[in-house]
Motif scaffolding. Structure first.
Motif, PDB file in Angstrom:
ATOM      1  N   ASP A 101       0.912  -1.234  -0.078  1.00 42.65           N
ATOM      2  CA  ASP A 101      -0.009  -0.134  -0.040  1.00 42.65           C
ATOM      3  C   ASP A 101       0.771   1.263  -0.020  1.00 42.65           C
ATOM      4  N   ASP A 102       2.127   1.082   0.067  1.00 38.44           N
ATOM      5  CA  ASP A 102       3.145   2.229  -0.036  1.00 38.44           C
ATOM      6  C   ASP A 102       3.264   2.524  -1.555  1.00 38.44           C
ATOM      7  N   THR A 103       2.951   3.666  -1.782  1.00 43.04           N
ATOM      8  CA  THR A 103       2.695   4.280  -3.253  1.00 43.04           C
ATOM      9  C   THR A 103       4.110   4.433  -3.933  1.00 43.04           C
ATOM     10  N   THR A 104       5.164   4.381  -2.817  1.00 45.92           N
ATOM     11  CA  THR A 104       6.634   4.561  -3.524  1.00 45.92           C
ATOM     12  C   THR A 104       7.345   3.371  -3.502  1.00 45.92           C
ATOM     13  N   ARG A 105       6.729   2.260  -3.160  1.00 49.92           N
ATOM     14  CA  ARG A 105       7.380   1.007  -3.044  1.00 49.92           C
ATOM     15  C   ARG A 105       8.265   0.532  -3.962  1.00 49.92           C
ATOM     16  N   LEU A 106       7.563   0.863  -5.432  1.00 47.05           N
ATOM     17  CA  LEU A 106       8.444   0.414  -6.400  1.00 47.05           C
ATOM     18  C   LEU A 106       9.305   1.559  -7.171  1.00 47.05           C
ATOM     19  N   LEU A 107       9.042   2.728  -6.698  1.00 48.62           N
ATOM     20  CA  LEU A 107       9.519   4.047  -7.463  1.00 48.62           C
ATOM     21  C   LEU A 107      10.935   4.104  -6.988  1.00 48.62           C
ATOM     22  N   PHE A 108      11.359   4.147  -5.726  1.00 50.33           N
ATOM     23  CA  PHE A 108      12.619   4.548  -4.931  1.00 50.33           C
ATOM     24  C   PHE A 108      13.018   3.299  -4.261  1.00 50.33           C
ATOM     25  N   LEU A 109      14.239   2.773  -4.495  1.00 54.25           N
ATOM     26  CA  LEU A 109      14.748   1.801  -4.041  1.00 54.25           C
ATOM     27  C   LEU A 109      15.890   1.722  -3.222  1.00 54.25           C
TER      28      LEU A 109
ATOM     29  N   LEU B  97      17.276  -5.150 -13.690  1.00 56.63           N
ATOM     30  CA  LEU B  97      17.586  -3.800 -13.735  1.00 56.63           C
ATOM     31  C   LEU B  97      18.120  -3.177 -12.738  1.00 56.63           C
ATOM     32  N   VAL B  98      19.384  -2.156 -12.895  1.00 60.15           N
ATOM     33  CA  VAL B  98      19.610  -1.167 -11.776  1.00 60.15           C
ATOM     34  C   VAL B  98      18.726  -0.112 -11.695  1.00 60.15           C
ATOM     35  N   ARG B  99      18.128   0.157 -10.504  1.00 60.34           N
ATOM     36  CA  ARG B  99      16.952   0.979 -10.591  1.00 60.34           C
ATOM     37  C   ARG B  99      17.367   1.424  -8.920  1.00 60.34           C
ATOM     38  N   ARG B 100      17.565   2.775  -8.809  1.00 59.30           N
ATOM     39  CA  ARG B 100      18.212   3.295  -7.630  1.00 59.30           C
ATOM     40  C   ARG B 100      17.622   4.677  -7.395  1.00 59.30           C
ATOM     41  N   ASN B 101      17.158   5.092  -6.396  1.00 61.85           N
ATOM     42  CA  ASN B 101      16.922   6.358  -6.000  1.00 61.85           C
ATOM     43  C   ASN B 101      18.397   7.281  -6.043  1.00 61.85           C
ATOM     44  N   ALA B 102      18.160   8.847  -6.417  1.00 58.39           N
ATOM     45  CA  ALA B 102      19.434   9.631  -6.538  1.00 58.39           C
ATOM     46  C   ALA B 102      18.909  10.938  -6.309  1.00 58.39           C
ATOM     47  N   SER B 103      19.800  11.799  -6.461  1.00 57.89           N
ATOM     48  CA  SER B 103      19.188  13.311  -6.636  1.00 57.89           C
ATOM     49  C   SER B 103      19.875  14.086  -7.754  1.00 57.89           C
ATOM     50  N   LEU B 104      19.074  14.680  -8.471  1.00 56.14           N
ATOM     51  CA  LEU B 104      19.364  15.657  -9.491  1.00 56.14           C
ATOM     52  C   LEU B 104      19.752  16.878  -8.957  1.00 56.14           C
ATOM     53  N   VAL B 105      21.287  17.210  -9.324  1.00 59.22           N
ATOM     54  CA  VAL B 105      21.731  18.402  -8.724  1.00 59.22           C
ATOM     55  C   VAL B 105      22.003  19.347 -10.008  1.00 59.22           C
ATOM     56  N   ASN B 106      21.694  20.572  -9.888  1.00 60.25           N
ATOM     57  CA  ASN B 106      21.739  21.585 -10.945  1.00 60.25           C
ATOM     58  C   ASN B 106      21.946  22.940 -10.106  1.00 60.25           C
ATOM     59  N   GLY B 107      23.298  23.208 -10.036  1.00 61.06           N
ATOM     60  CA  GLY B 107      23.810  24.386  -9.201  1.00 61.06           C
ATOM     61  C   GLY B 107      23.240  24.222  -7.760  1.00 61.06           C
ATOM     62  N   ASN B 108      22.489  25.006  -7.267  1.00 59.60           N
ATOM     63  CA  ASN B 108      22.127  25.063  -5.863  1.00 59.60           C
ATOM     64  C   ASN B 108      20.862  24.402  -5.786  1.00 59.60           C
TER      65      ASN B 108
END
Length: 458
Positions: free
Chosen positions: A72-80, A117-128
């Motif tokens: 029931d966690d909506t992010t279960r398969l989104l962010f790993l 698959l390699v499916r992994r949560n990360a951060s998109l960084v653009n300047g600040n």
């Protein structure tokens, strides 16, 4: 009855204006119903397609840490990030992976495609600016081809590249939010499989059209680059997607595979698409259910409109039916004329509406119906691709045909159970239809016939 049908057909052809008005109501009702059904089929398919092709599959193979997260966690398969394999259990992980590969080899006749698959949560960084709602999706030649051919990903600019270690593809939503364009450099930061902070610069070489909001979080890079960034060894994966030749067997296949994988260890598990998330399949069903309420309201309005149109038409034709009755046609024959007129009009207009809707749906199933990138995109994307289903088409045709034909009963019978003199004078008195029909069919049960009165003409 053949003569009556010919009279009805002649009336339909001869009275073009009258036939056009009634036919237009039937045509528009059917056309709107068919198009609305096709649009909602498109919404349902878009939501499920994004879920099945980006997050899940027919059968999802996951590690035990992800298995423990409630579906029931909506992010279960989104962010790993924290739900992948445990590097401390390398030997156990290897045995489980080998068992998976062995099982798939034994059942290769049932498997259409397999994508570890390699499916992994990360951060998109653009300047600040830093966006942590970002999920890296490692591309191979096979899964890139699958995503493009299934139209799960549709490019707005650039390319979706699997063999360039510096290439990155992002959604239009992310590109607009961070003012990015093709050729711009951004940093992808995250945690390695050992929990160490890692970062690397990539070049934006593709921008894909927005899907539903949750489908815009993905950043596509080459699988080799993803493995290098997160320090994955060959043969490891975050999640594996299995597509079957017969998707209906997904539940049974997943249960059998899971029992094999957990025979000695439970580090690797298997679930079907319907089991992996409670939200996304239910969302598609709920939207369809809400739409069905709209359909019932629309059908109610259609029924009222058809009845009012036919009632008005018959009132204008009172003298015509008075003359028919006067020259000896029975109530049954007169009503048959009304019924056959509605039947011929319904048949022609239903066919015309079906052909028109089918052509329109075929066109927009290719080019899409543009909804924009606002809240409506959560119906499955910026564009919806309508589709027709046989059962929906049959339901629409049958229900409109029934409405058109049944709409003749009450006004038609009320007209024909008036006295002939009243019909000729266009006077329509109130008639309690059940009692009038009873007296017409069973005159002896209500009154004894007198010498100067003949029984009512049937």
């Amino acid at each position: 009855m053949l003569i009556v049908a010919k009279i009805a057909l002649r009336n339909v052809i001869a009275s073009k204006k009258r036939s056009f008005l009634i036919g237009l109501v039937i045509f528009l009702s059917t056309f709107i119903l068919l198009i609305s059904d096709a649009m909602m089929n498109g919404v349902e398919r878009q939501i499920l397609k994004g879920y099945d092709n980006l997050q899940a599959s027919d059968v999802v193979v996951m590690w035990d840490s992800l298995k423990k997260v409630g579906n029931d966690d909506t992010t279960r398969l989104l962010f790993l990030t924290n739900n992948s394999f445990d590097p401390k259990k390398e030997a156990e992980n290897k045995r489980a992976t080998d068992k998976l590969n062995s099982y798939l080899d034994e059942h290769k006749s049932e498997v259409k495609a397999y994508y570890p698959l390699v499916r992994r949560n990360a951060s998109l960084v653009n300047g600040n600016k830093k966006d942590s709602q970002f999920s890296i999706f490692g591309l191979t030649e096979a899964n890139r081809k699958f995503l493009l051919e299934s139209r799960t990903i549709e490019l707005s600019q650039g390319e979706l590249i699997y063999d360039d270690s510096n290439a990155l593809a992002i959604s239009r939503a992310k590109a607009d939010e961070y003012n990015l364009d093709l050729g711009d450099k951004v940093e992808i930061a995250g945690l390695s499989i050992d929990g160490k902070a890692v970062a690397r610069q990539f070049v934006v070489k593709g921008i894909y059209a927005n899907g539903a909001g949750w489908d815009n979080y993905y950043g596509f890079i080459a699988e080799s680059a993803a493995r290098d960034l997160f320090q994955y060894k060959p043969g490891t994966f975050d999640i594996a997607k299995i597509y079957l030749d017969d998707a209906e067997r997904a539940d049974d296949f997943a249960k059998d595979l899971d029992s094999v994988l957990t025979a000695q260890s439970d580090v690797l598990r298997a679930e079907s698409s319907s089991e992996a998330s409670a939200m996304f399949p239910m969302m598609a069903q709920n939207l369809k259910a809400v739409f069905n309420l709209f359909i019932f309201a629309l059908l109610f309005i259609i029924a009222i409109g058809l009845r009012a149109t036919i009632n008005m038409n018959l009132f204008e034709r009172m003298k015509e039916f008075g003359t028919i009755r006067a020259i000896g046609y029975s109530r049954g024959q007169s009503f048959a004329i009304i019924f056959f007129e509605a039947f011929f009009l319904s048949l022609s207009m239903l066919c015309l509406a079906l052909v028109s809707a089918f052509v329109l749906v075929q066109i927009f199933s290719e080019v899409g119906v543009y909804l924009g990138d606002g809240p409506l995109s959560y119906f499955g994307g910026e564009s919806i691709y309508p589709s027709m289903r046989v059962l929906d088409v049959l339901f629409a045709l049958v229900i409109i045909a029934l409405f058109a034909l049944l709409s003749t009963f009450n006004p038609g019978l009320k007209l024909l159970y008036q006295n002939i003199t009243d019909i000729m004078a266009k006077r329509q008195k109130r008639v309690f239809l059940p009692a009038a029909i009873w007296r017409g069919w069973f005159p002896k049960a209500t009154t004894a016939p007198s010498k100067d009165k003949m029984p009512l003409n049937r």
